[in-house]
Design a protein around this motif. Sequence first.
Motif, PDB file in Angstrom:
ATOM      1  N   CYS A  86      71.514  48.092  11.384  1.00  0.00           N
ATOM      2  CA  CYS A  86      71.721  49.445  10.863  1.00  0.00           C
ATOM      3  C   CYS A  86      70.507  49.906  10.051  1.00  0.00           C
ATOM      4  O   CYS A  86      70.183  51.084  10.011  1.00  0.00           O
ATOM      5  CB  CYS A  86      72.991  49.506  10.020  1.00  0.00           C
ATOM      6  N   ALA A 118      79.432  45.586  14.163  1.00  0.00           N
ATOM      7  CA  ALA A 118      79.482  46.732  15.062  1.00  0.00           C
ATOM      8  C   ALA A 118      78.060  47.131  15.448  1.00  0.00           C
ATOM      9  O   ALA A 118      77.770  48.294  15.697  1.00  0.00           O
ATOM     10  CB  ALA A 118      80.193  47.897  14.375  1.00  0.00           C
ATOM     11  N   ASN A 121      76.810  49.370  18.368  1.00  0.00           N
ATOM     12  CA  ASN A 121      76.942  50.820  18.272  1.00  0.00           C
ATOM     13  C   ASN A 121      76.424  51.332  16.934  1.00  0.00           C
ATOM     14  O   ASN A 121      76.943  52.266  16.366  1.00  0.00           O
ATOM     15  CB  ASN A 121      78.404  51.237  18.441  1.00  0.00           C
ATOM     16  N   ALA A 122      75.406  50.669  16.415  1.00  0.00           N
ATOM     17  CA  ALA A 122      74.878  51.007  15.095  1.00  0.00           C
ATOM     18  C   ALA A 122      74.229  52.401  15.108  1.00  0.00           C
ATOM     19  O   ALA A 122      73.779  52.840  16.157  1.00  0.00           O
ATOM     20  CB  ALA A 122      73.837  49.970  14.691  1.00  0.00           C
ATOM     21  N   SER A 124      76.872  52.082  11.746  1.00  0.00           N
ATOM     22  CA  SER A 124      78.319  52.149  11.706  1.00  0.00           C
ATOM     23  C   SER A 124      78.843  52.142  10.273  1.00  0.00           C
ATOM     24  O   SER A 124      78.138  51.782   9.335  1.00  0.00           O
ATOM     25  CB  SER A 124      78.904  50.959  12.465  1.00  0.00           C
ATOM     26  N   PHE A 131      86.936  51.427  12.154  1.00  0.00           N
ATOM     27  CA  PHE A 131      85.527  51.527  12.541  1.00  0.00           C
ATOM     28  C   PHE A 131      85.138  52.931  12.981  1.00  0.00           C
ATOM     29  O   PHE A 131      85.904  53.611  13.675  1.00  0.00           O
ATOM     30  CB  PHE A 131      85.226  50.578  13.707  1.00  0.00           C
ATOM     31  N   GLU A 133      81.426  54.498  14.674  1.00  0.00           N
ATOM     32  CA  GLU A 133      80.137  53.995  15.144  1.00  0.00           C
ATOM     33  C   GLU A 133      79.268  55.122  15.694  1.00  0.00           C
ATOM     34  O   GLU A 133      79.724  56.256  15.803  1.00  0.00           O
ATOM     35  CB  GLU A 133      80.398  52.921  16.223  1.00  0.00           C
ATOM     36  N   HIS A 134      78.033  54.801  16.039  1.00  0.00           N
ATOM     37  CA  HIS A 134      77.058  55.786  16.548  1.00  0.00           C
ATOM     38  C   HIS A 134      76.925  56.957  15.582  1.00  0.00           C
ATOM     39  O   HIS A 134      77.044  58.120  15.982  1.00  0.00           O
ATOM     40  CB  HIS A 134      77.496  56.334  17.919  1.00  0.00           C
TER      41      HIS A 134
END
Lengths: 162, 452
Positions: A86, A118, A121-122, A124, A131, A133-134
């Motif tokens: 991230c 996660a 799909n960082a 997050s 959760f 994400e993206h």
Amino acid sequence: MTFNPTNLARALEIVAQYPRPKSAILPLAHLAQDQDGWLTPEAMREIAELVDVTPAEVLGTCSFYTMFKRTPCGTYVVSVCTNVTCLVLGGPEILEHLEDRYADDPDVHVEEVECLAACGNAPSMQVNYEFHEHLNPDLAAAIVDDYKSGELTARGVSGGRQ
Amino acid sequence: MSDATTTPVGETRFVTARLRERPDDSWTIEGALASGAYNAFRQALTMDAESIGKEQVAASGLRGRGGAGFPTATKWSFLPPDLAPRYLVANGDEGEPSTFKDRMLVERDPHQLVEGIAIAAYSIGCHQAFVYLRGEFALGYERLMQAIKDAHARGFLGQNIQGSGFDLEIAVHRGAGAYICGEETALLESLEGERGMPRIRPPFPAIAGLYAKPTVINNVETLSTLPHIVTMGGAKYAELGVNKSTGTRIFSLSGHVKRPGNYEVELGITFRDLIFSPELGGGTPSGRPVKFFIPGGASSQWLTGSDEHLDAPLDMDFVQQTFGVMLGSGAVMVYDDTVNPVLVAWRLAKFFAHESCGKCTPCREGAGWIEKVLYRISHGQGRPGDLDLLFSVGNSISPGVLNAPFTQTTICPLGPSAVSGVASLHKYFRDEVVEMCRRGPRTIPVSAEVTR
């Protein structure tokens, strides 16, 4: 008494599933935190009675774990990851944006957390352990606002469903 | 520098087959049964219990997927015979930065995990199993609880399972935000309601583990692999993979790759295949070269984008012996040449300093020192002697860290893990770090030096 009747029944079930009652400290603390919004001293005293240890032992265990909030933390715990994936994909910017935006909002507790698993799909974050994400800073803020307006239904502050 | 792979390499799916084939209902009992769940357990119940471990799992060469890569059958064989009760614990406290395979397995294929636990428990003669699940995995907890409830209702758990006379209960224990609880003895402490601090070994958990009883602790992915070993036979499974790294593993690929995600691949393909194959990572999104990557989770030392490193096979022993790195938890973090390695090393050091449980002085104090010094270097405040200072601290935690196998002055491997970044900077980016330190805080008055 701290636990309401439903949760007390659940608490007794939890204690019974372990060969030794002290093992139930963590799950009972989660249960109490979901019910009360934070881990109150009263709850820790009741947990101590349920598992037959001193309140100090319960505090000793619970103070080790970052998920247990021993002061009131608002309705929404927003956990933003800034660990090494991230970090390079925008996590710190999201954290900064949310910290500024909700600095004076007693309902929202923004915290920096370690890797949330996660990374695919960082960047997050979690809101009450759900959760998301993206993300980018604006999207993250929009999601927190959706929880506040009731558009999204939040879990308890310990991640359970009420 | 690398461009593309010569031959495109794809996935080999066993453990991830169901969740890929049934994206909409792989976690439900109906979806799982429709794709063959519990058939392997039924088959196992007809086999001699001990032979599953001693013959099938041993022949498969299966090694732990949590990080250490210890042979699973050997671990089981350490249990003293005829001592009861004995416990099985599934380690689902996945917290190693950039690892996200166990979360996927719990959320999207909990029945495969339950089946794996049931097979392992049957083989070692255990009637009470626990799953230690990371506290943050709220959805995983819900789905796993539902899966256990449904498995009970269908007679795959409980008393006299499928008429075999075998009994098994599974309890799920949520953690509460402590990375150290992924270490097996800290996990046992936490499961007993204590602070999650590692125990001194011996005694090993197989002799005196949970409640001082014989205990086996296996990773979620390791257990999820068991149904496939029973179905296909250990010898057949061992044909997959390379050397003593048999079978498939799920690699969590993240960072600067076009297609980040979990990929189950046969061991023995190269890092270049994993990072660049169009069916796997697909290369860097910017098209820029890979500067470095962390091959086995944050605890591992790093590798660079050199051909020598990218062409190394995913073979646990090869990378350990050749480069002193580990495949660890199977997380591969990729960084292109825009990334400052000192910043990454600092963030990792911050993680380890935060997660150090505080039991051993070298780790508790040393990890904090490393974090502070890396912070000032990465934020433009480095001093000329800083790299040597980092090294001296690192050597107190992990003597001989540059020349694996190193030793450790701490009870558990968290301390040495905190030194991995420093050792990697020293090996591959020494000039860059020295240059950053040399530029130093010349314009900053002494009183404003950042020490935090």
